[in-house]
Design a protein around this motif. Structure first.
Motif, PDB file in Angstrom:
ATOM      1  N   SER A  80      27.116 -24.001  87.115  1.00 11.68           N
ATOM      2  CA  SER A  80      26.196 -24.955  86.952  1.00 11.68           C
ATOM      3  C   SER A  80      24.658 -24.866  85.988  1.00 11.68           C
ATOM      4  CB  SER A  80      26.009 -24.823  88.601  1.00 11.68           C
ATOM      5  OG  SER A  80      26.064 -23.499  88.708  1.00 11.68           O
ATOM      6  N   ALA A  81      25.183 -23.410  85.711  1.00 11.52           N
ATOM      7  CA  ALA A  81      23.778 -22.794  84.611  1.00 11.52           C
ATOM      8  C   ALA A  81      24.197 -23.175  83.217  1.00 11.52           C
ATOM      9  CB  ALA A  81      24.511 -20.750  84.792  1.00 11.52           C
ATOM     10  N   GLN A  82      23.058 -24.269  83.241  1.00 12.22           N
ATOM     11  CA  GLN A  82      22.510 -24.933  81.732  1.00 12.22           C
ATOM     12  C   GLN A  82      21.033 -24.357  81.654  1.00 12.22           C
ATOM     13  OE1 GLN A  82      24.651 -26.559  79.665  1.00 12.22           O
ATOM     14  NE2 GLN A  82      26.083 -27.007  81.262  1.00 12.22           N
ATOM     15  N   TYR A  83      21.612 -23.255  80.119  1.00  9.12           N
ATOM     16  CA  TYR A  83      19.972 -22.606  79.864  1.00  9.12           C
ATOM     17  C   TYR A  83      19.040 -23.355  78.947  1.00  9.12           C
ATOM     18  CZ  TYR A  83      21.945 -19.502  83.105  1.00  9.12           C
ATOM     19  OH  TYR A  83      21.934 -18.940  83.773  1.00  9.12           O
ATOM     20  N   THR A  84      17.758 -23.553  78.443  1.00  6.91           N
ATOM     21  CA  THR A  84      17.117 -23.944  77.611  1.00  6.91           C
ATOM     22  C   THR A  84      17.275 -23.050  76.726  1.00  6.91           C
ATOM     23  OG1 THR A  84      15.905 -26.023  78.578  1.00  6.91           O
ATOM     24  CG2 THR A  84      15.483 -25.335  76.897  1.00  6.91           C
ATOM     25  N   VAL A  85      17.327 -22.982  75.391  1.00  7.08           N
ATOM     26  CA  VAL A  85      16.551 -22.247  74.460  1.00  7.08           C
ATOM     27  C   VAL A  85      16.582 -22.134  73.234  1.00  7.08           C
ATOM     28  CG1 VAL A  85      18.607 -20.176  72.493  1.00  7.08           C
ATOM     29  CG2 VAL A  85      19.493 -21.243  75.240  1.00  7.08           C
ATOM     30  N   PHE A  86      15.342 -21.930  72.390  1.00  7.15           N
ATOM     31  CA  PHE A  86      14.971 -21.343  71.766  1.00  7.15           C
ATOM     32  C   PHE A  86      15.054 -20.385  70.676  1.00  7.15           C
ATOM     33  CE2 PHE A  86      12.220 -24.209  74.280  1.00  7.15           C
ATOM     34  CZ  PHE A  86      11.675 -25.447  73.425  1.00  7.15           C
ATOM     35  N   PRO A  87      16.406 -20.540  69.885  1.00 12.30           N
ATOM     36  CA  PRO A  87      16.803 -19.196  69.519  1.00 12.30           C
ATOM     37  C   PRO A  87      16.155 -17.801  68.709  1.00 12.30           C
ATOM     38  CG  PRO A  87      18.091 -20.922  68.623  1.00 12.30           C
ATOM     39  CD  PRO A  87      16.732 -21.658  69.174  1.00 12.30           C
ATOM     40  N   ARG A  88      15.280 -18.259  68.583  1.00 16.17           N
ATOM     41  CA  ARG A  88      13.775 -17.092  68.230  1.00 16.17           C
ATOM     42  C   ARG A  88      13.169 -16.517  69.448  1.00 16.17           C
ATOM     43  NH1 ARG A  88      11.564 -16.646  63.419  1.00 16.17           N
ATOM     44  NH2 ARG A  88      12.087 -14.322  63.290  1.00 16.17           N
ATOM     45  N   HIS A  89      13.165 -17.190  69.752  1.00 17.05           N
ATOM     46  CA  HIS A  89      11.719 -17.522  70.934  1.00 17.05           C
ATOM     47  C   HIS A  89      11.438 -16.767  72.445  1.00 17.05           C
ATOM     48  CE1 HIS A  89       9.535 -17.455  67.167  1.00 17.05           C
ATOM     49  NE2 HIS A  89       9.650 -18.472  67.144  1.00 17.05           N
ATOM     50  N   TYR A  90      13.142 -17.500  72.930  1.00 13.04           N
ATOM     51  CA  TYR A  90      12.829 -18.283  74.375  1.00 13.04           C
ATOM     52  C   TYR A  90      14.298 -18.151  74.545  1.00 13.04           C
ATOM     53  CZ  TYR A  90      12.267 -19.890  79.077  1.00 13.04           C
ATOM     54  OH  TYR A  90      12.391 -20.394  80.721  1.00 13.04           O
ATOM     55  N   CYS A  91      14.360 -18.147  75.890  1.00 12.68           N
ATOM     56  CA  CYS A  91      15.557 -18.322  77.318  1.00 12.68           C
ATOM     57  C   CYS A  91      15.355 -18.715  77.977  1.00 12.68           C
ATOM     58  CB  CYS A  91      16.492 -18.002  76.694  1.00 12.68           C
ATOM     59  SG  CYS A  91      18.565 -17.981  77.043  1.00 12.68           S
ATOM     60  N   SER A  92      15.564 -19.737  78.718  1.00 14.42           N
ATOM     61  CA  SER A  92      15.011 -19.904  80.540  1.00 14.42           C
ATOM     62  C   SER A  92      16.308 -18.935  81.436  1.00 14.42           C
ATOM     63  CB  SER A  92      15.487 -21.318  80.260  1.00 14.42           C
ATOM     64  OG  SER A  92      16.552 -22.101  80.530  1.00 14.42           O
ATOM     65  N   CYS A  93      17.092 -18.220  80.885  1.00 11.05           N
ATOM     66  CA  CYS A  93      18.307 -17.420  81.446  1.00 11.05           C
ATOM     67  C   CYS A  93      17.452 -16.311  82.455  1.00 11.05           C
ATOM     68  CB  CYS A  93      19.344 -17.522  81.445  1.00 11.05           C
ATOM     69  SG  CYS A  93      18.971 -15.421  80.074  1.00 11.05           S
ATOM     70  N   GLN A  94      17.465 -15.641  83.488  1.00 14.52           N
ATOM     71  CA  GLN A  94      16.973 -14.724  84.115  1.00 14.52           C
ATOM     72  C   GLN A  94      17.064 -13.460  83.512  1.00 14.52           C
ATOM     73  OE1 GLN A  94      18.589 -14.983  87.924  1.00 14.52           O
ATOM     74  NE2 GLN A  94      16.689 -15.623  88.705  1.00 14.52           N
ATOM     75  N   ALA A  95      18.459 -13.527  82.920  1.00 18.02           N
ATOM     76  CA  ALA A  95      18.324 -11.781  81.782  1.00 18.02           C
ATOM     77  C   ALA A  95      17.634 -12.080  81.172  1.00 18.02           C
ATOM     78  CB  ALA A  95      19.804 -12.038  81.565  1.00 18.02           C
ATOM     79  N   PHE A  96      16.952 -12.686  80.166  1.00 20.18           N
ATOM     80  CA  PHE A  96      16.106 -13.150  78.672  1.00 20.18           C
ATOM     81  C   PHE A  96      14.463 -12.126  79.599  1.00 20.18           C
ATOM     82  CE2 PHE A  96      12.103 -15.076  77.246  1.00 20.18           C
ATOM     83  CZ  PHE A  96      12.198 -14.396  75.610  1.00 20.18           C
ATOM     84  N   LEU A  97      14.275 -12.364  81.063  1.00 17.53           N
ATOM     85  CA  LEU A  97      13.201 -11.240  81.110  1.00 17.53           C
ATOM     86  C   LEU A  97      13.605 -10.139  81.187  1.00 17.53           C
ATOM     87  CD1 LEU A  97      11.844 -14.084  83.833  1.00 17.53           C
ATOM     88  CD2 LEU A  97      10.730 -13.320  81.730  1.00 17.53           C
ATOM     89  N   TYR A  98      14.796  -9.941  81.859  1.00 15.91           N
ATOM     90  CA  TYR A  98      14.945  -7.976  81.874  1.00 15.91           C
ATOM     91  C   TYR A  98      15.368  -7.865  80.905  1.00 15.91           C
ATOM     92  CZ  TYR A  98      14.556  -9.424  86.689  1.00 15.91           C
ATOM     93  OH  TYR A  98      14.085  -9.592  88.014  1.00 15.91           O
ATOM     94  N   VAL A  99      16.216  -8.442  80.510  1.00 12.17           N
ATOM     95  CA  VAL A  99      16.895  -7.396  78.797  1.00 12.17           C
ATOM     96  C   VAL A  99      15.673  -7.937  77.473  1.00 12.17           C
ATOM     97  CG1 VAL A  99      18.487  -8.690  77.118  1.00 12.17           C
ATOM     98  CG2 VAL A  99      19.869  -8.793  79.104  1.00 12.17           C
ATOM     99  N   VAL A 100      15.552  -9.140  77.553  1.00  6.95           N
ATOM    100  CA  VAL A 100      14.278  -9.111  76.146  1.00  6.95           C
ATOM    101  C   VAL A 100      12.996  -8.230  76.291  1.00  6.95           C
ATOM    102  CG1 VAL A 100      14.329 -10.440  74.849  1.00  6.95           C
ATOM    103  CG2 VAL A 100      15.993 -11.272  75.469  1.00  6.95           C
ATOM    104  N   VAL A 101      12.285  -9.803  77.569  1.00  5.08           N
ATOM    105  CA  VAL A 101      10.920  -8.969  77.698  1.00  5.08           C
ATOM    106  C   VAL A 101      11.184  -7.913  78.375  1.00  5.08           C
ATOM    107  CG1 VAL A 101       9.073  -9.668  79.409  1.00  5.08           C
ATOM    108  CG2 VAL A 101      10.714 -11.122  78.428  1.00  5.08           C
ATOM    109  N   GLY A 102      11.375  -6.865  79.279  1.00  7.00           N
ATOM    110  CA  GLY A 102      11.383  -5.868  79.295  1.00  7.00           C
ATOM    111  C   GLY A 102      11.995  -4.740  79.158  1.00  7.00           C
ATOM    112  N   HIS A 103      12.895  -4.803  78.216  1.00 10.16           N
ATOM    113  CA  HIS A 103      13.669  -3.467  77.821  1.00 10.16           C
ATOM    114  C   HIS A 103      13.545  -3.683  76.282  1.00 10.16           C
ATOM    115  CE1 HIS A 103      15.537  -3.695  81.684  1.00 10.16           C
ATOM    116  NE2 HIS A 103      14.887  -2.262  81.287  1.00 10.16           N
ATOM    117  N   ASP A 104      12.951  -5.152  75.278  1.00 10.16           N
ATOM    118  CA  ASP A 104      12.604  -4.756  74.009  1.00 10.16           C
ATOM    119  C   ASP A 104      13.630  -4.719  73.433  1.00 10.16           C
ATOM    120  OD1 ASP A 104      10.081  -4.613  74.102  1.00 10.16           O
ATOM    121  OD2 ASP A 104      10.176  -2.690  74.418  1.00 10.16           O
ATOM    122  N   ASN A 105      14.629  -5.743  73.834  1.00 11.87           N
ATOM    123  CA  ASN A 105      15.654  -6.465  73.405  1.00 11.87           C
ATOM    124  C   ASN A 105      15.814  -7.142  72.400  1.00 11.87           C
ATOM    125  OD1 ASN A 105      18.160  -4.305  74.045  1.00 11.87           O
ATOM    126  ND2 ASN A 105      18.202  -5.244  75.946  1.00 11.87           N
TER     127      ASN A 105
END
Length: 140
Positions: A80-105
């Motif tokens: 049921s999970a579908q994520y909108t992705v702009f490959p270089r800039h954004y993903c609508s998944c929750q992990a994006f906030l933790y993995v990319v924004v929060g931990h600088d991956n």
């Protein structure tokens, strides 16, 4: 504050994805062991997760006819999970906030899967009007 190494990683990754795409356009849509090794160095465990997504063919690329803008939709681990992705800039998944924004991956697994699918010509490509793309973005 963003980790200073992230732009360097993205720059190296951009060149690597372009190299993979050029080989795919030449009729060899695969990743060499050297490319895989370099991707693994850059993305570590996110690479194996992205390859699992790619293996299941869960990447769609919507391209607007006139503007040629692209947006990806990547299916998550749950059906049921579908994520909108702009490959270089954004993903609508929750992990994006933790993995990319929060931990600088540099990228989450969905962004990485979208970039790989695009480079390897393995995404499901869907051409739509610019108006439909706008509607899809609002719906996502």
């Amino acid at each position: 504050m963003q980790n200073e190494t992230i732009p360097a990683i993205i720059s190296v990754a951009d060149e690597l994805f372009q190299e993979i795409e050029r080989s795919s356009e030449a009729g060899t849509p695969t990743i060499t062991s050297d490319q895989l090794s370099r991707l693994n160095f850059l993305f570590d465990k996110n690479l194996s997760r992205a390859l699992q997504v790619l293996e299941k063919s869960h990447v769609k690329c919507y391209t607007a006819e006139r503007s040629q803008r692209k947006v990806f939709q990547v299916q998550g681990s749950r059906q049921s999970a579908q994520y909108t992705v702009f490959p270089r800039h954004y993903c609508s998944c929750q992990a994006f906030l933790y993995v990319v924004v929060g931990h600088d991956n540099p990228l989450c697994k969905h962004q990485l899967a979208a970039r790989l699918a695009h480079a390897l010509h393995r995404s499901h490509n869907i051409t739509v009007s610019d108006e439909v793309l706008a509607e899809l973005l609002l719906a996502f």
